[in-house]
Every structure is written in structure tokens, then in C-alpha cells.
Design a protein around this motif. Structure first.
Motif, mmCIF file in Angstrom:
data_model
loop_
_atom_site.group_PDB
_atom_site.id
_atom_site.type_symbol
_atom_site.label_atom_id
_atom_site.label_comp_id
_atom_site.label_asym_id
_atom_site.label_seq_id
_atom_site.Cartn_x
_atom_site.Cartn_y
_atom_site.Cartn_z
ATOM 1 N N LYS A 25 -29.398 44.332 -8.558
ATOM 2 C CA LYS A 25 -28.809 45.555 -9.092
ATOM 3 C C LYS A 25 -29.179 45.659 -10.560
ATOM 4 N N ILE A 26 -29.318 46.901 -11.037
ATOM 5 C CA ILE A 26 -29.521 47.106 -12.467
ATOM 6 C C ILE A 26 -28.406 47.998 -12.997
ATOM 7 N N PRO A 63 -28.452 50.818 -15.503
ATOM 8 C CA PRO A 63 -29.197 51.696 -16.405
ATOM 9 C C PRO A 63 -28.276 52.399 -17.394
ATOM 10 N N GLU A 64 -28.843 52.752 -18.536
ATOM 11 C CA GLU A 64 -28.132 53.556 -19.525
ATOM 12 C C GLU A 64 -28.027 54.985 -18.983
ATOM 13 N N PRO A 65 -27.062 55.767 -19.452
ATOM 14 C CA PRO A 65 -26.980 57.166 -19.023
ATOM 15 C C PRO A 65 -28.312 57.885 -19.279
ATOM 16 N N GLY A 66 -28.774 58.597 -18.275
ATOM 17 C CA GLY A 66 -30.040 59.322 -18.394
ATOM 18 C C GLY A 66 -31.250 58.535 -17.937
ATOM 19 N N GLU A 67 -31.117 57.213 -17.764
ATOM 20 C CA GLU A 67 -32.233 56.394 -17.278
ATOM 21 C C GLU A 67 -32.306 56.460 -15.763
ATOM 22 N N PRO A 113 -35.743 52.468 -11.003
ATOM 23 C CA PRO A 113 -37.080 52.562 -11.599
ATOM 24 C C PRO A 113 -38.111 51.679 -10.894
ATOM 25 N N ASN A 114 -39.348 52.039 -11.075
ATOM 26 C CA ASN A 114 -40.468 51.220 -10.621
ATOM 27 C C ASN A 114 -41.000 50.434 -11.806
ATOM 28 N N CYS A 115 -41.678 49.340 -11.514
ATOM 29 C CA CYS A 115 -42.246 48.493 -12.560
ATOM 30 C C CYS A 115 -43.642 49.009 -12.897
ATOM 31 N N GLU A 116 -43.691 49.963 -13.809
ATOM 32 C CA GLU A 116 -44.945 50.617 -14.169
ATOM 33 C C GLU A 116 -45.914 49.680 -14.890
ATOM 34 N N LYS A 117 -45.399 48.705 -15.621
ATOM 35 C CA LYS A 117 -46.256 47.816 -16.409
ATOM 36 C C LYS A 117 -46.553 46.487 -15.723
ATOM 37 N N ASN A 126 -45.915 49.442 -10.008
ATOM 38 C CA ASN A 126 -45.284 50.647 -9.457
ATOM 39 C C ASN A 126 -44.371 50.389 -8.265
ATOM 40 N N LYS A 127 -43.922 49.144 -8.098
ATOM 41 C CA LYS A 127 -42.956 48.807 -7.045
ATOM 42 C C LYS A 127 -41.546 48.890 -7.634
#
Length: 145
Positions: free
Chosen positions: A56-57, A59-63, A67-71, A78-79
Motif C-alpha cells: 500500500k502507498i 499518496p499526498e492529496p492530488g497524487e 502510480p507506475n514506476c516510470e523511472k 511503467n509497472k
């Protein structure tokens, strides 16, 4: 009869102490810069090695809540971050666990890793580093009840 109960109580207490002498379990990660909760990591032991997966993560409001791991490199690029194994290959070594790696999904970099327990197994100190352990940073994770 009292001896039987005392023996059972001691066995139970021993089990609790032994359960806390392993990093296996659910851990709440705390960002070492902001002090905010970041995620829940499940650490399991598989054939003598410890590995950790993001469950579980926070996230901050608005995040993005998923998310995917873009980097991330390779097959993790991108997973989804939730469900991603980020901690691998750690083996017990003189009171700590070392020899493994940890992936930081925020920057996609993989670091050597070691970890150790403190406060009767309620805190897990996780150190990611490049080369030698002096060149790194340590996060303190809190065991979830």
C-alpha cells in the motif's frame, strides 16, 4: 496445574520474542526527509532470503493513488508500484540482514542494502547505499501490529 500454565505462558512469551527477531512481517515506511508515512511493505522469507513487496502507498492529496514506476529499469518500467518487489536477497549475517538490494521507485535506482532490528523488533533500520555502507542513508520502518 500452575506449573502447566506457567510453562504454557513461557512458551507463548518465547514465541512472541522469536517472532520479533525477524524482519518478516508488515512494515510502515517513513520518509527520512519529510517524516511522512510513505507505504506498507510486506517482508517475507523465501528459502533463507528476505524480500519485500509494496502492499500500500500513502499518496499526498492530488497524487496518483496507483502510480507506475516510470523511472524503474527493465521489466519494472511503467509497472504499478503497488505489488512491486523492491527488497531482495537479504540474508541473516551476525544480527543483521545484508547482501541484498533495495529499489527506490521514486528515482528507479537500485542500491545495496542491509537492515537490522531495534526496539525489541518494533523498528527496522533499512540502509541503502552505493559501494560501502558509509555512502548511503537509513530509514526507520515501524512494525505494523
Amino acid at each position: 496445574m500452575a506449573r502447566c500454565w506457567l510453562g504454557l505462558l513461557m512458551l507463548l512469551m518465547t514465541s512472541i520474542v522469536l517472532a520479533d527477531s525477524t524482519p518478516a512481517g508488515l512494515w510502515r515506511t517513513i520518509d527520512d526527509h519529510s517524516g511522512k508515512e510513505k507505504s506498507l511493505i510486506r517482508i517475507v522469507e523465501v528459502t533463507g532470503e528476505f524480500q519485500g513487496t509494496i502492499e500500500k502507498i500513502f499518496p499526498e492529496p492530488g497524487e496518483d493513488p496507483n502510480p507506475n514506476c516510470e523511472k524503474c529499469p527493465g521489466n519494472k518500467k511503467n509497472k504499478p508500484i503497488i505489488g512491486m518487489m523492491i527488497l531482495t536477497g537479504l540474508k541473516k549475517d551476525n544480527g543483521l540482514w545484508s547482501g541484498g538490494e533495495i529499489l527506490d521507485p521514486q528515482n528507479g535506482k537500485t542500491y545495496r542494502c542491509k537492515m537490522w532490528l531495534e526496539k525489541q523488533g518494533r523498528e527496522l533500520h533499512v540502509r541503502g547505499f552505493i559501494g560501502v555502507a558509509l555512502l548511503g542513508r537509513t530509514q526507520v520502518w515501524k512494525r505494523e501490529e
